[in-house]
Design an enzyme around this catalytic site. Structure first.
Site, short mmCIF file in Angstrom:
data_model
loop_
_atom_site.label_atom_id
_atom_site.label_comp_id
_atom_site.label_asym_id
_atom_site.label_seq_id
_atom_site.Cartn_x
_atom_site.Cartn_y
_atom_site.Cartn_z
N LYS A 36 0.86 -1.18 0.00
CA LYS A 36 0.00 0.00 0.00
C LYS A 36 0.90 1.23 0.00
CE LYS A 36 -3.59 2.32 2.66
NZ LYS A 36 -4.54 2.20 3.75
N LYS A 67 -2.20 -1.64 -3.88
CA LYS A 67 -3.08 -0.48 -3.82
C LYS A 67 -2.26 0.80 -3.89
CE LYS A 67 -5.99 1.86 -0.57
NZ LYS A 67 -6.46 1.96 0.77
C1 PBG Z 1 -7.46 3.19 5.50
C2 PBG Z 1 -7.70 3.19 4.05
C3 PBG Z 1 -7.51 4.20 3.09
C4 PBG Z 1 -8.02 3.70 1.90
C5 PBG Z 1 -8.46 2.41 2.14
N1 PBG Z 1 -8.24 2.11 3.47
C6 PBG Z 1 -7.02 5.59 3.25
C7 PBG Z 1 -5.59 5.84 3.48
O1 PBG Z 1 -4.77 4.95 3.67
O2 PBG Z 1 -5.27 7.02 3.53
C8 PBG Z 1 -8.07 4.41 0.59
C9 PBG Z 1 -9.11 3.91 -0.35
C10 PBG Z 1 -9.40 4.79 -1.50
O3 PBG Z 1 -8.74 5.83 -1.75
O4 PBG Z 1 -10.32 4.44 -2.24
N2 PBG Z 1 -6.14 3.12 5.88
#
Ligand code: PBG
Length: 321
Positions: free
Chosen positions: A194, A246
């Site tokens: 991520k 992601k």
């Molecule tokens: C929580 C999380 C996030 C997203 C999914 N889970 C936000 C982040 O990490 O800032 C982002 C999902 C999206 O942008 O569609 N940690």
């Protein structure tokens, strides 16, 4: 070689094209992320994500029934909390929003898979994904809390736990917590690669997370590919059942590399910013939304994803792929 070989022989006839298509996307592959807000009366449109609404907790039953009836097989749940504190403790309270929404969704549509996003940023006042000690999010304290949240989610009926906090050791900590509470059959879908991405912008508005600072001390540097592979391999070693990359479209190379180095099922998250870019460009008449959605999802599959989290899932369920 030409003229004996002619690629166009196989392209002229639509039925032949259908027969030879290497990758297909069906509703079986898609996970629909939803936002559930407590103490809200009506569906609230998310301005930065046309077509997406925050669902009032009290209308969640009706909403998931409609989602399931449309043909969606799985949702990912995000809580929009009105009970934030320093640690995000509402998320491991057995009467908190996360527990209530999970249970309500499972009660209303038992066959719809509920995947529980396992993190704290929607539940902390500072918006970070864990407990702050001094200047930093404390890793080891946070993974302990992730374990607690996972058990609460599993107890409320969550089918899959999806840790997204990017803490080291989070998969192992969650596996231990789940196993210790009788949930050894609950799978973990790890947000393993991520990135600290600007493509999450619309999500933060949707989920009501006002972040102080940034997440660069725990999410990955977008420039790093080798590190993504190390993160993924280490989640696999800790016991992840499904890996995830992601965002999706800017990281197709990472997806492909993880695919080539792991035999686990692999998910990709087409995030809020990817969704918003397509929606707003289509609204401006610059692109054909339906075709661009099909092209991006096919590309994500081609790169190696088995599953795709996408806010377009409902559109696809209604209109077909
Ligand atoms: C929580 C999380 C996030 C997203 C999914 N889970 C936000 C982040 O990490 O800032 C982002 C999902 C999206 O942008 O569609 N940690």
């Amino acid at each position: 070689m030409f003229p004996i070989s002619r690629f166009r022989r196989l392209r002229a006839n639509p039925a032949i094209r259908d027969l030879l298509r290497e990758n297909t996307v069906t509703l079986n592959d898609l996970i629909y992320p939803i936002f559930v807000e407590e103490e809200l009366d009506d569906f609230a449109p998310v301005e930065s994500m046309p077509g997406i609404f925050r669902i009032p907790e009290r209308k969640l039953g009706q909403a998931v029934k409609e989602i399931h009836a449309a043909g969606i097989k799985a949702i990912m749940t995000f809580g929009v909390s009105h009970h934030k504190d320093d640690t995000g403790s509402d998320s491991w309270n057995e009467n908190g929003l996360l527990a209530r929404m999970t249970k309500r969704a499972k009660d209303a549509a038992p066959e719809l898979l509920v995947i529980s996003d396992t993190c704290f940023c929607e539940y902390t006042a500072h918006g970070h994904c864990g407990v702050i000690h001094g200047e930093d999010v404390h890793n080891d304290h946070t993974i302990e809390n992730l374990g607690k949240q996972s058990v609460i989610a599993a107890r409320a009926g969550a089918d899959i736990i999806a840790p997204s906090a990017m803490m080291d050791g989070q998969v192992a900590a969650i596996r231990t917590a789940l196993d210790g509470h009788g949930f050894s059959n609950t799978p973990i879908m790890a947000y393993s690669s991520k990135f600290a991405s600007a493509f999450y912008g619309p999500f933060r508005a949707a989920a009501g997370c006002d972040l102080i600072g940034d997440r660069k001390a725990y999410q990955m540097d977008p420039a790093n590919g080798r590190e993504a592979l190390r993160e993924s391999m280490s989640d696999e070693a800790e016991g992840a059942d499904i890996l995830m990359v992601k965002p999706a479209l800017p990281y197709l190379d990472v997806l492909k590399e993880v695919r080539q180095n792991s035999l686990l099922p692999l998910a990709a998250y087409q995030v809020s910013g990817e969704y918003a870019m397509i929606k707003f460009a289509a609204q401006a008449g610059a692109i054909d939304e339906h075709r661009v959605v099909r092209e991006t999802l096919s590309s994500i599959k081609r790169a190696g994803a088995d599953l795709i989290l996408t806010y377009f899932a409902m559109d696809i369920a209604r209109q077909g792929f």
